[in-house]
Design a protein around this motif. Structure first.
Motif, PDB file in Angstrom:
ATOM      1  N   PHE A 164      44.364  61.905  25.606  1.00 51.67           N
ATOM      2  CA  PHE A 164      44.973  61.264  26.605  1.00 51.67           C
ATOM      3  C   PHE A 164      45.861  60.212  26.109  1.00 51.67           C
ATOM      4  N   ARG A 165      47.165  59.989  26.583  1.00 55.28           N
ATOM      5  CA  ARG A 165      47.944  58.879  25.935  1.00 55.28           C
ATOM      6  C   ARG A 165      48.018  57.956  27.273  1.00 55.28           C
ATOM      7  N   ARG A 166      48.037  56.632  26.742  1.00 59.51           N
ATOM      8  CA  ARG A 166      48.007  55.539  27.505  1.00 59.51           C
ATOM      9  C   ARG A 166      46.858  55.437  28.528  1.00 59.51           C
ATOM     10  N   TYR A 167      45.676  55.834  27.998  1.00 60.38           N
ATOM     11  CA  TYR A 167      44.462  55.717  28.939  1.00 60.38           C
ATOM     12  C   TYR A 167      43.885  54.288  29.157  1.00 60.38           C
ATOM     13  N   PRO A 168      43.560  53.978  30.503  1.00 63.95           N
ATOM     14  CA  PRO A 168      43.330  52.298  30.856  1.00 63.95           C
ATOM     15  C   PRO A 168      42.290  51.940  29.973  1.00 63.95           C
ATOM     16  N   PRO A 169      42.144  50.737  29.719  1.00 63.85           N
ATOM     17  CA  PRO A 169      40.978  50.218  29.348  1.00 63.85           C
ATOM     18  C   PRO A 169      39.666  50.354  30.111  1.00 63.85           C
ATOM     19  N   LEU A 170      38.770  50.951  29.380  1.00 64.02           N
ATOM     20  CA  LEU A 170      37.593  51.184  29.978  1.00 64.02           C
ATOM     21  C   LEU A 170      36.917  50.193  31.047  1.00 64.02           C
ATOM     22  N   TRP A 171      37.146  48.977  30.547  1.00 62.63           N
ATOM     23  CA  TRP A 171      36.493  48.027  31.219  1.00 62.63           C
ATOM     24  C   TRP A 171      37.107  47.817  32.730  1.00 62.63           C
ATOM     25  N   ALA A 172      38.306  48.081  32.612  1.00 61.91           N
ATOM     26  CA  ALA A 172      39.350  47.925  33.576  1.00 61.91           C
ATOM     27  C   ALA A 172      38.790  49.074  34.811  1.00 61.91           C
ATOM     28  N   THR A 173      38.802  50.294  34.068  1.00 63.73           N
ATOM     29  CA  THR A 173      38.020  51.382  34.975  1.00 63.73           C
ATOM     30  C   THR A 173      36.847  51.148  35.610  1.00 63.73           C
ATOM     31  N   ALA A 174      35.802  50.627  34.972  1.00 66.75           N
ATOM     32  CA  ALA A 174      34.808  50.213  35.544  1.00 66.75           C
ATOM     33  C   ALA A 174      34.625  49.202  36.531  1.00 66.75           C
ATOM     34  N   LEU A 176      37.338  48.947  38.300  1.00 65.78           N
ATOM     35  CA  LEU A 176      37.702  49.330  39.580  1.00 65.78           C
ATOM     36  C   LEU A 176      36.711  50.426  40.407  1.00 65.78           C
ATOM     37  N   ALA A 177      36.149  50.987  39.706  1.00 65.95           N
ATOM     38  CA  ALA A 177      34.978  52.109  40.094  1.00 65.95           C
ATOM     39  C   ALA A 177      34.151  51.144  40.712  1.00 65.95           C
ATOM     40  N   ALA A 178      33.456  50.085  40.235  1.00 69.13           N
ATOM     41  CA  ALA A 178      32.650  49.264  41.065  1.00 69.13           C
ATOM     42  C   ALA A 178      33.167  48.792  42.396  1.00 69.13           C
ATOM     43  N   ALA A 179      34.496  48.382  42.242  1.00 70.11           N
ATOM     44  CA  ALA A 179      35.028  48.089  43.654  1.00 70.11           C
ATOM     45  C   ALA A 179      35.229  49.039  44.823  1.00 70.11           C
ATOM     46  N   ILE A 180      35.189  50.203  44.395  1.00 72.42           N
ATOM     47  CA  ILE A 180      35.578  51.323  44.912  1.00 72.42           C
ATOM     48  C   ILE A 180      33.904  51.428  45.670  1.00 72.42           C
ATOM     49  N   TYR A 181      33.060  51.542  44.834  1.00 70.84           N
ATOM     50  CA  TYR A 181      31.877  52.180  45.269  1.00 70.84           C
ATOM     51  C   TYR A 181      31.278  50.895  46.193  1.00 70.84           C
ATOM     52  N   LEU A 197      42.770  49.922  47.138  1.00 67.84           N
ATOM     53  CA  LEU A 197      42.214  50.314  45.905  1.00 67.84           C
ATOM     54  C   LEU A 197      42.988  51.735  45.501  1.00 67.84           C
ATOM     55  N   LEU A 198      43.436  52.308  46.378  1.00 71.66           N
ATOM     56  CA  LEU A 198      44.215  53.582  45.940  1.00 71.66           C
ATOM     57  C   LEU A 198      45.487  53.153  45.218  1.00 71.66           C
ATOM     58  N   LEU A 199      45.992  51.931  45.743  1.00 71.45           N
ATOM     59  CA  LEU A 199      47.153  51.471  44.889  1.00 71.45           C
ATOM     60  C   LEU A 199      46.751  51.200  43.472  1.00 71.45           C
ATOM     61  N   ALA A 200      45.526  50.439  43.259  1.00 70.40           N
ATOM     62  CA  ALA A 200      45.148  50.057  42.074  1.00 70.40           C
ATOM     63  C   ALA A 200      44.854  51.128  41.139  1.00 70.40           C
ATOM     64  N   VAL A 201      44.305  52.492  41.879  1.00 69.28           N
ATOM     65  CA  VAL A 201      44.247  53.674  41.113  1.00 69.28           C
ATOM     66  C   VAL A 201      45.540  53.931  40.464  1.00 69.28           C
ATOM     67  N   LEU A 274      36.965  58.633  41.202  1.00 70.47           N
ATOM     68  CA  LEU A 274      37.081  57.914  40.227  1.00 70.47           C
ATOM     69  C   LEU A 274      35.790  57.198  39.745  1.00 70.47           C
ATOM     70  N   ILE A 275      34.842  57.107  40.551  1.00 74.07           N
ATOM     71  CA  ILE A 275      33.454  56.703  39.851  1.00 74.07           C
ATOM     72  C   ILE A 275      33.027  57.767  39.054  1.00 74.07           C
ATOM     73  N   SER A 276      33.131  58.980  39.495  1.00 72.18           N
ATOM     74  CA  SER A 276      32.619  60.180  38.555  1.00 72.18           C
ATOM     75  C   SER A 276      33.155  60.035  37.189  1.00 72.18           C
ATOM     76  N   VAL A 277      34.633  59.978  37.216  1.00 68.80           N
ATOM     77  CA  VAL A 277      35.276  59.782  36.062  1.00 68.80           C
ATOM     78  C   VAL A 277      34.842  58.526  35.267  1.00 68.80           C
ATOM     79  N   VAL A 278      34.565  57.605  35.715  1.00 67.38           N
ATOM     80  CA  VAL A 278      34.165  56.526  34.851  1.00 67.38           C
ATOM     81  C   VAL A 278      32.597  56.744  34.502  1.00 67.38           C
ATOM     82  N   LEU A 279      31.837  57.272  35.268  1.00 62.39           N
ATOM     83  CA  LEU A 279      30.492  57.749  34.697  1.00 62.39           C
ATOM     84  C   LEU A 279      30.369  58.738  33.559  1.00 62.39           C
ATOM     85  N   VAL A 280      31.129  59.530  33.674  1.00 57.49           N
ATOM     86  CA  VAL A 280      31.614  60.634  32.582  1.00 57.49           C
ATOM     87  C   VAL A 280      31.982  60.008  31.324  1.00 57.49           C
TER      88      VAL A 280
END
Length: 302
Positions: A164-174, A176-181, A197-201, A274-280
């Motif tokens: 990946f290039r410019r992958y977002p910080p893992l804490w930010a993805t976590a 966002l995933a928590a907010a989605i859930y 949330l879609l705009l945030a993604v 997106l929740i799946s991506v964060v778990l993986v």
């Protein structure tokens, strides 16, 4: 010669080795069009292999509806649970799934089943009411449907050596995933935030570019990661139509007879994915494409 991610199964290593040899042999004197067709064929076959658990689960759902007797002593829902458990055991016993990611697949079960219990209680969808192997109105085979998504994700990471290039910080993805859930539950009582949330993604993952290769030592191909997300969400929507057509579960608008799942569900699948991506990424940390370039330029391969 480079190797793919650690943790791959022996069969996946053989698949990759065969693909590499065949591509090198066939493409040596082939023109650009033929090389492209060969690469596409390998890509398609590897994607099919990545989907093996989900495809097997989908086949079980369809077969249970088509051939399983309605008057059997063991009701259909319980038979599906036992078949799904046997499938998961076989995947591990035959080393088709590595032990490294089993814990994240268990997380998929827990996260998915918890949402299923809530969603059936509020009437978002429903299952057949018979059977003993269930939690409330939710037969236990549903957890394996969520695990199938996780199985696909980890296989894709392994099979295509994703970088990946410019992958977002893992804490930010976590976060966002928590907010989605949370929104999957909260929108029944509070304003639905899925479009926010879609705009945030889009904002978080928009700058990210994913690269992959079909085989070891092969050319790396690049695509926006949001495009990959949308593609996966679309095929999940197709699988959902097959699942509801087989009667594995139904939505309220399908009570009088099967109808296609609305395309609007793509948004829900995209957010759930997106929740799946964060778990993986808890198992396979995203690797930077720059690492490949830097290491290779030093006379070594990754």
């Amino acid at each position: 010669m480079s190797t793919f991610r650690e943790g791959g199964t022996p069969l996946e290593a053989r698949i990759d080795a065969v693909a590499a040899r065949r591509l090198q042999a066939l493409a040596a004197d082939a023109g650009p069009l033929r090389r492209g067709m060969i690469e596409l064929a390998v890509f398609t076959l590897k994607q099919a292999w990545a989907c093996i658990f989900g495809a097997a689960m989908l086949a079980l759902l369809v077969l249970a509806r088509l051939v399983y007797p309605d008057d059997a002593v063991l009701v259909r829902a319980d038979a599906l649970v036992l078949a799904a458990v046997a499938l998961q055991i076989a995947m591990v016993a035959l080393r088709l799934e590595s032990g490294r990611e089993l814990w994240v697949i268990v997380l998929f079960h827990v996260v998915g089943t918890a949402m299923e219990v809530f969603k059936t209680q509020v009437g978002s969808w429903s299952y057949e009411t018979d059977g003993m192997l269930r939690i409330g109105a939710v037969p236990l085979y549903t957890g394996f449907m969520y695990a199938a998504v996780g199985s696909y994700m980890v296989r894709v990471f392994r099979l295509f050596d994703l970088r990946f290039r410019r992958y977002p910080p893992l804490w930010a993805t976590a976060v966002l995933a928590a907010a989605i859930y949370v929104n999957f539950f909260a929108h029944h009582y509070l304003p639905d935030a899925r479009w926010v949330l879609l705009l945030a993604v889009a904002a978080l993952y928009g700058p990210c570019v994913m690269s992959f290769r079909n085989h070891r030592g092969g050319t790396r191909y690049r695509m926006p990661i949001l495009l990959a997300f949308l593609g996966v969400a679309f095929f999940l929507w197709v699988a959902e139509n097959i699942g509801t057509g087989a009667g594995a579960w139904i939505y309220p608008h399908q009570q009088a007879g099967w109808e296609m799942v609305p395309l609007a569900k793509l948004v829900s699948w995209l957010l759930l994915m997106l929740i799946s991506v964060v778990l993986v990424t808890a198992v396979y940390r995203p690797r930077a494409e720059e690492d490949v370039i830097r290491v290779s330029s030093g006379g070594r391969t990754t």
